[in-house]
Design a protein around this motif. Sequence first.
Motif, PDB file in Angstrom:
ATOM      1  N   ARG A 199      -3.959  -4.383  -3.680  1.00  0.00           N
ATOM      2  CA  ARG A 199      -3.408  -3.292  -3.434  1.00  0.00           C
ATOM      3  C   ARG A 199      -2.632  -3.498  -2.283  1.00  0.00           C
ATOM      4  N   ILE A 200      -1.639  -2.717  -2.144  1.00  0.00           N
ATOM      5  CA  ILE A 200      -0.773  -2.866  -0.608  1.00  0.00           C
ATOM      6  C   ILE A 200      -0.779  -1.577  -0.409  1.00  0.00           C
ATOM      7  N   THR A 201      -0.996  -1.311   1.282  1.00  0.00           N
ATOM      8  CA  THR A 201      -1.120  -0.261   1.908  1.00  0.00           C
ATOM      9  C   THR A 201      -0.090  -0.094   2.986  1.00  0.00           C
ATOM     10  N   LEU A 202       0.233   1.221   3.199  1.00  0.00           N
ATOM     11  CA  LEU A 202       1.066   1.749   4.449  1.00  0.00           C
ATOM     12  C   LEU A 202      -0.025   2.365   5.503  1.00  0.00           C
ATOM     13  N   TYR A 203      -0.060   1.663   6.555  1.00  0.00           N
ATOM     14  CA  TYR A 203      -0.976   2.276   7.622  1.00  0.00           C
ATOM     15  C   TYR A 203      -0.080   2.878   8.799  1.00  0.00           C
ATOM     16  N   VAL A 204      -0.401   4.188   9.243  1.00  0.00           N
ATOM     17  CA  VAL A 204       0.139   4.737  10.261  1.00  0.00           C
ATOM     18  C   VAL A 204      -1.103   4.987  11.421  1.00  0.00           C
ATOM     19  N   ASN A 205      -0.595   4.817  12.710  1.00  0.00           N
ATOM     20  CA  ASN A 205      -1.625   5.232  13.614  1.00  0.00           C
ATOM     21  C   ASN A 205      -1.023   5.725  14.951  1.00  0.00           C
ATOM     22  N   ARG A 206      -1.613   6.529  15.580  1.00  0.00           N
ATOM     23  CA  ARG A 206      -1.051   6.862  17.158  1.00  0.00           C
ATOM     24  C   ARG A 206      -0.834   5.735  18.113  1.00  0.00           C
ATOM     25  N   THR A 207      -1.601   4.663  17.933  1.00  0.00           N
ATOM     26  CA  THR A 207      -1.715   3.800  18.900  1.00  0.00           C
ATOM     27  C   THR A 207      -1.354   2.368  18.209  1.00  0.00           C
ATOM     28  N   GLN A 208      -0.976   1.465  19.180  1.00  0.00           N
ATOM     29  CA  GLN A 208      -0.678   0.183  18.432  1.00  0.00           C
ATOM     30  C   GLN A 208      -1.398  -0.831  17.575  1.00  0.00           C
ATOM     31  N   PHE A 209      -2.773  -0.256  17.491  1.00  0.00           N
ATOM     32  CA  PHE A 209      -3.936  -0.701  16.753  1.00  0.00           C
ATOM     33  C   PHE A 209      -3.857  -0.156  15.367  1.00  0.00           C
ATOM     34  N   VAL A 224       3.317   1.566  12.972  1.00  0.00           N
ATOM     35  CA  VAL A 224       3.233   1.470  11.655  1.00  0.00           C
ATOM     36  C   VAL A 224       3.065  -0.204  10.957  1.00  0.00           C
ATOM     37  N   ARG A 225       2.475  -0.115  10.170  1.00  0.00           N
ATOM     38  CA  ARG A 225       2.371  -1.658   9.636  1.00  0.00           C
ATOM     39  C   ARG A 225       2.040  -1.564   7.983  1.00  0.00           C
ATOM     40  N   VAL A 226       2.161  -2.510   7.169  1.00  0.00           N
ATOM     41  CA  VAL A 226       1.837  -2.858   5.785  1.00  0.00           C
ATOM     42  C   VAL A 226       0.718  -3.803   5.727  1.00  0.00           C
ATOM     43  N   GLY A 227      -0.354  -3.733   4.937  1.00  0.00           N
ATOM     44  CA  GLY A 227      -1.427  -4.365   4.713  1.00  0.00           C
ATOM     45  C   GLY A 227      -1.645  -4.870   3.423  1.00  0.00           C
ATOM     46  N   VAL A 228      -1.768  -6.182   2.860  1.00  0.00           N
ATOM     47  CA  VAL A 228      -2.224  -6.307   1.498  1.00  0.00           C
ATOM     48  C   VAL A 228      -3.502  -6.891   1.430  1.00  0.00           C
ATOM     49  N   LYS A 229      -4.404  -6.227   0.552  1.00  0.00           N
ATOM     50  CA  LYS A 229      -5.765  -6.517   0.208  1.00  0.00           C
ATOM     51  C   LYS A 229      -5.470  -7.508  -1.077  1.00  0.00           C
ATOM     52  N   ILE A 230      -6.172  -8.611  -0.969  1.00  0.00           N
ATOM     53  CA  ILE A 230      -6.127  -9.658  -2.103  1.00  0.00           C
ATOM     54  C   ILE A 230      -7.553  -9.659  -2.815  1.00  0.00           C
ATOM     55  N   GLU A 231      -7.506  -9.920  -4.089  1.00  0.00           N
ATOM     56  CA  GLU A 231      -8.809  -9.878  -4.834  1.00  0.00           C
ATOM     57  C   GLU A 231      -9.359 -10.984  -4.503  1.00  0.00           C
ATOM     58  N   ILE A 266      -9.234   0.554   9.417  1.00  0.00           N
ATOM     59  CA  ILE A 266     -10.228   1.329  10.410  1.00  0.00           C
ATOM     60  C   ILE A 266      -9.361   2.463  11.227  1.00  0.00           C
ATOM     61  N   ASN A 267      -8.345   1.721  11.831  1.00  0.00           N
ATOM     62  CA  ASN A 267      -7.583   2.384  12.869  1.00  0.00           C
ATOM     63  C   ASN A 267      -6.240   2.960  12.216  1.00  0.00           C
ATOM     64  N   ASN A 268      -6.330   4.356  11.761  1.00  0.00           N
ATOM     65  CA  ASN A 268      -5.295   4.860  11.151  1.00  0.00           C
ATOM     66  C   ASN A 268      -5.308   6.513  11.284  1.00  0.00           C
ATOM     67  N   ILE A 269      -4.196   7.002  11.061  1.00  0.00           N
ATOM     68  CA  ILE A 269      -4.242   8.536  10.789  1.00  0.00           C
ATOM     69  C   ILE A 269      -3.344   8.914   9.418  1.00  0.00           C
ATOM     70  N   ALA A 270      -2.992   8.034   8.650  1.00  0.00           N
ATOM     71  CA  ALA A 270      -2.281   8.420   7.591  1.00  0.00           C
ATOM     72  C   ALA A 270      -2.210   6.814   6.615  1.00  0.00           C
ATOM     73  N   THR A 271      -2.404   7.057   5.373  1.00  0.00           N
ATOM     74  CA  THR A 271      -2.456   5.602   4.752  1.00  0.00           C
ATOM     75  C   THR A 271      -1.516   6.147   3.195  1.00  0.00           C
ATOM     76  N   GLN A 272      -1.052   5.083   2.717  1.00  0.00           N
ATOM     77  CA  GLN A 272      -0.541   5.359   1.406  1.00  0.00           C
ATOM     78  C   GLN A 272      -0.545   3.885   0.508  1.00  0.00           C
TER      79      GLN A 272
END
Length: 230
Positions: free
Chosen positions: A157-167, A208-215, A171-177
């Motif tokens: 999967r590929i995921t958009l993560y949003v958080n209120r801090t730079q981390f 904001v940053r994008v993460g990729v989970k690899i099988e 685990i550290n997020n307030i919204a994902t898609q």
Amino acid sequence: MRNSLFIIIIVLLAASCKKDNYAAPGTSFKGRIICQGEAVNVSQGEVFFELWESGWGKRTPVNVAIAQDGSFSSLLFDGNYQLVLPKGQGPYLTLPDAASHTDTMLLQLKGDRTMDIAVLPYYMIRNAKASANGRQVTTNCKLDKIITDTRAKNVERITLYVNRTQFVDGINNIATQSINGGDIQDPGNITLQVNVPAVNPAQSSVFVRVGVKIEGVEDMIFSPVIEQKL
């Protein structure tokens, strides 16, 4: 008897003081985990490598954590070390060391040293950009498959993560898609959107940053963190 006890106490105190007076490690070893000169972004503190020092009876590695931007920094003693990237650590494969011709790198520290460590990631996230319309954040990026031979792996999967801090990570997020790997139509043009919830106290921007989970790979690879105004 009393004199003997006094002598024992003095000896123990002297040994304790000698132990406490050992110099703390003061040699700086820092750098980045890279692919073709570009930092490999990971989850903060979740990925590490090992440093094994020669010449000590008890061999216990120093674990050096990798920051989310791919950088690392550690204070050590001068000496000769073996640098090992443990199997299963990180969203990448190791590269043979030119000197040892193995996965183990020979590291000599004699004063501060800055050194990047090259690896072979399964994927890299390129050209990540973000924008906002109200509280809706949109990202666009390119997913570049680095390993294409028999060692290649698919995207889970590929995921958009949003958080209120730079981390920002899983685990550290307030919204994902997320988009499942099988639903990615064009790896060269991936768009993700998410609505950011209101936070208290209010703030004018998010991270904001994008993460990729690899099988079959535990650790994710990420884009650099972007601060996005709302």
